[in-house]
Design an enzyme around this catalytic site. Structure first.
Site, PDB file in Angstrom:
ATOM      1  N   THR A 297      67.775  33.541  61.060  1.00  0.00           N
ATOM      2  CA  THR A 297      67.101  33.453  62.360  1.00  0.00           C
ATOM      3  C   THR A 297      67.679  32.315  63.175  1.00  0.00           C
ATOM      4  OG1 THR A 297      65.021  34.342  61.580  1.00  0.00           O
ATOM      5  CG2 THR A 297      64.899  32.926  63.493  1.00  0.00           C
TER       6      THR A 297
ATOM      7  N   PHE B 164      70.729  40.883  60.558  1.00  0.00           N
ATOM      8  CA  PHE B 164      69.889  41.783  61.359  1.00  0.00           C
ATOM      9  C   PHE B 164      69.066  41.043  62.404  1.00  0.00           C
ATOM     10  CE2 PHE B 164      65.278  42.026  60.890  1.00  0.00           C
ATOM     11  CZ  PHE B 164      65.013  41.096  59.910  1.00  0.00           C
ATOM     12  N   LYS B 165      68.930  39.730  62.253  1.00  0.00           N
ATOM     13  CA  LYS B 165      68.171  38.962  63.243  1.00  0.00           C
ATOM     14  C   LYS B 165      68.740  39.132  64.652  1.00  0.00           C
ATOM     15  CE  LYS B 165      65.595  36.770  60.074  1.00  0.00           C
ATOM     16  NZ  LYS B 165      66.112  37.294  58.789  1.00  0.00           N
ATOM     17  N   ASP B 166      70.041  39.434  64.743  1.00  0.00           N
ATOM     18  CA  ASP B 166      70.653  39.659  66.061  1.00  0.00           C
ATOM     19  C   ASP B 166      70.032  40.841  66.795  1.00  0.00           C
ATOM     20  OD1 ASP B 166      72.593  37.605  65.908  1.00  0.00           O
ATOM     21  OD2 ASP B 166      73.894  38.893  64.701  1.00  0.00           O
TER      22      ASP B 166
ATOM     23  N   LEU C 168      67.065  39.108  68.330  1.00  0.00           N
ATOM     24  CA  LEU C 168      67.294  37.829  69.022  1.00  0.00           C
ATOM     25  C   LEU C 168      68.333  37.928  70.124  1.00  0.00           C
ATOM     26  CD1 LEU C 168      66.746  35.461  66.049  1.00  0.00           C
ATOM     27  CD2 LEU C 168      65.552  35.383  68.232  1.00  0.00           C
TER      28      LEU C 168
END
Ligand SMILES: *Cc1c(COP(=O)(O)O)cnc(C)c1O
Length: 494
Positions: free
Chosen positions: A146, A111-113, A116
């Site tokens: 991350t 989910f960091k995408d 980011l």
């Protein structure tokens, strides 16, 4: 009306959104918070007719008020494009009585995408707006996800460099392989001999190191952060909660205004804080369910009002949640303390000197929207197996923690509200743990044979992010002690 940002620790005055994005962390060690939470100014009905990008604009424009419409739309268009392997960007999958919000369709399958992929564009735009000519050096500590998402976002972005520190023995084999094979002359990946908290503390120290700042400033560098403490991460994360609500409404699963529950597998408290902000913007949300793994410092906090990091640290099968200092919790503490930096400082000073702080009964009332739960390793594995056997749907270890906590919650309370579970990683990122949970016989297979087997049983194509690293050469093999981190940075910027 403009939204301005100030530090949770009270120093440094008010700055604009773009300045807060550039700084990342406030100079006094605090986190930037908006002076108020804006209200959604389009109806839920209208949102339900919008694409992900349109919803992103409607949410983000309210927080990033010093960005022009064109600037913000350009950032959004560049971020949420074919890097995502589904047109919905964040699809909902119904399984076993709940909606799994799949936040893992971006470049690095976690989910960091979601944040980011847009942060580099927000950062470059912010630099331009503020007439910054320095090269921006992104310093990042990662518990696994991350790091790769930030590397993918910033690699070869002109005017930036990125340095990622990860716990050498604290990430999954696929996570490590993803990072150490990262291309891009402006990237550096370093394993540290310590855990995630050590990496995060080391990075925070460098942010506060005036001497280092001066030394590198003279060479034309300035630090910024891609960690979830950056409001440029937090704001894009609000979007998918609003979007998921809009999709449920569009599909007739809820009535306009009906409150839903949101369950989030939590580590640094960024993702669930975004859900809390969404609720405060007017999104109809009942409970925010905070799910922890064996490192259940947050569960204990919600139970007792005492935040106590003095405990054994466990490496688990959900490594991105192996955290004892949940940085973003400070933003919630600040808020429940009545937006009072003095009180927040007192608590944070206790945390850094004694490793523990306690909030008052009055302050605890501010936590009423939250419900804390946790799943141990066995429960997590059993949940993966159960959901697969019942529905043929394979979830990753982090999502399984959330899924388990939700089932327990529903059983205990009888709450029947429509529920969205944040599905934070693709099972392909944690293949071994996932496959072993389904059947221990899989443990004999090697990592990539397992990937193919998972593809077969889940009937899901192997994601590009995994295909890519099958044969990719290792580019980064540097490992350092915690106290060597500043020198690693100096050397890279020589
Ligand atoms: C980072 C991460 C989490 C924890 O999110 P926080 O915002 O740090 O609470 C959970 N699951 C996965 C897969 C992650 O990468």
């Amino acid at each position: 009306m403009n939204i301005m940002y100030s530090s949770t620790r009270g120093h440094g005055g008010k700055i604009t959104a773009s300045q807060a994005i550039l700084k990342g962390l406030a100079e006094d060690g605090g986190l930037f918070v908006p002076d108020r939470i804006p209200e959604l100014d389009v109806s839920l009905g209208d949102l339900s007719k919008m694409s992900y990008r349109q919803v992103a604009y409607e949410v983000m424009k309210l927080f990033l008020t010093d960005f022009t419409k064109e600037e913000l739309k350009t950032c959004i268009d560049r971020a949420y494009d074919s890097k995502f392997d589904v047109p919905e960007i964040a699809p909902l999958k119904y399984a076993d009585g709940a909606y799994y919000l799949e936040l893992f369709h971006g470049a690095t399958i976690a989910f960091k995408d979601m944040a980011l992929s847009i942060l580099p564009h927000l950062m470059i735009t912010s630099a331009r707006k503020n007439d910054i000519k320095d090269e921006i050096v992104i310093l990042t500590a990662t518990s696994g996800d991350t790091g790769k998402a930030a590397l993918a976002g910033f690699a070869d972005v002109a005017g930036t460099r990125i340095i990622v520190f990860y716990p050498k023995n604290g990430v999954s084999p696929i996570q490590e392989k993803q990072m150490v094979t990262q291309k891009g002359a402006n990237t550096l990946v370093v394993g540290i001999k310590g855990n995630f908290d050590d990496a995060q503390t080391g990075v925070k120290k460098m942010f506060g190191d005036k001497e280092l700042e001066k030394e590198l400033g003279e060479k034309g560098f300035r630090f910024s952060s891609a960690n979830s403490i950056n409001i440029g991460r937090l704001v894009p994360q609000i979007v998918y909660y609003v979007y998921s609500y809009a999709q449920l409404l569009k599909d007739g699963k809820i009535k306009d205004g009906e409150a839903i529950n949101i369950v989030v597998p939590t580590g640094n408290f960024g993702n669930i804080l975004a859900a809390f902000y969404a609720k405060n913007m007017g999104l109809p949300v009942a409970k925010l369910i905070c799910a922890s793994n064996t490192n259940k410092v947050l569960y204990d906090f919600f139970e007792s009002g005492d935040y106590d990091r003095n405990r054994e640290f466990h490496l688990t099968s959900s490594p991105s949640m192996d955290i004892l200092i949940s940085s973003n919790l400070e933003r919630l503490i600040y808020r429940i303390a009545g937006n009072d930096p003095a009180r927040n400082n007192e608590l944070m000073a206790d945390l850094s000197s004694k490793g523990v702080y306690s909030i008052t009964d009055e302050e605890r009332k501010g936590l009423k929207d939250f419900y804390g739960g946790f799943a141990d390793e066995k429960e997590t594995a059993e949940e993966i197996a159960r959901v697969y056997k019942d529905c043929g749907y394979v979830i990753d270890t982090h999502t399984a923690v959330a899924s388990y906590v939700y089932r327990k919650y529903a059983e205990k309370t009888g709450d029947k509200a429509v529920t969205v579970i944040a599905s934070t990683a693709s099972p392909f990122k944690f293949t071994r743990s996932v496959m072993n949970a389904i059947d221990p016989k899989y443990d004999a297979m090697d990592d990539f044979a397992l990937v193919d087997e998972l593809s077969k049983i889940a009937k899901v194509k192997v994601p590009n992010a995994v295909e890519e690293i099958r044969s990719a050469p290792v580019i980064h093999d540097h490992v350092c002690e915690i106290n060597e981190m500043p020198n690693v940075v100096r050397n890279f910027l020589k």
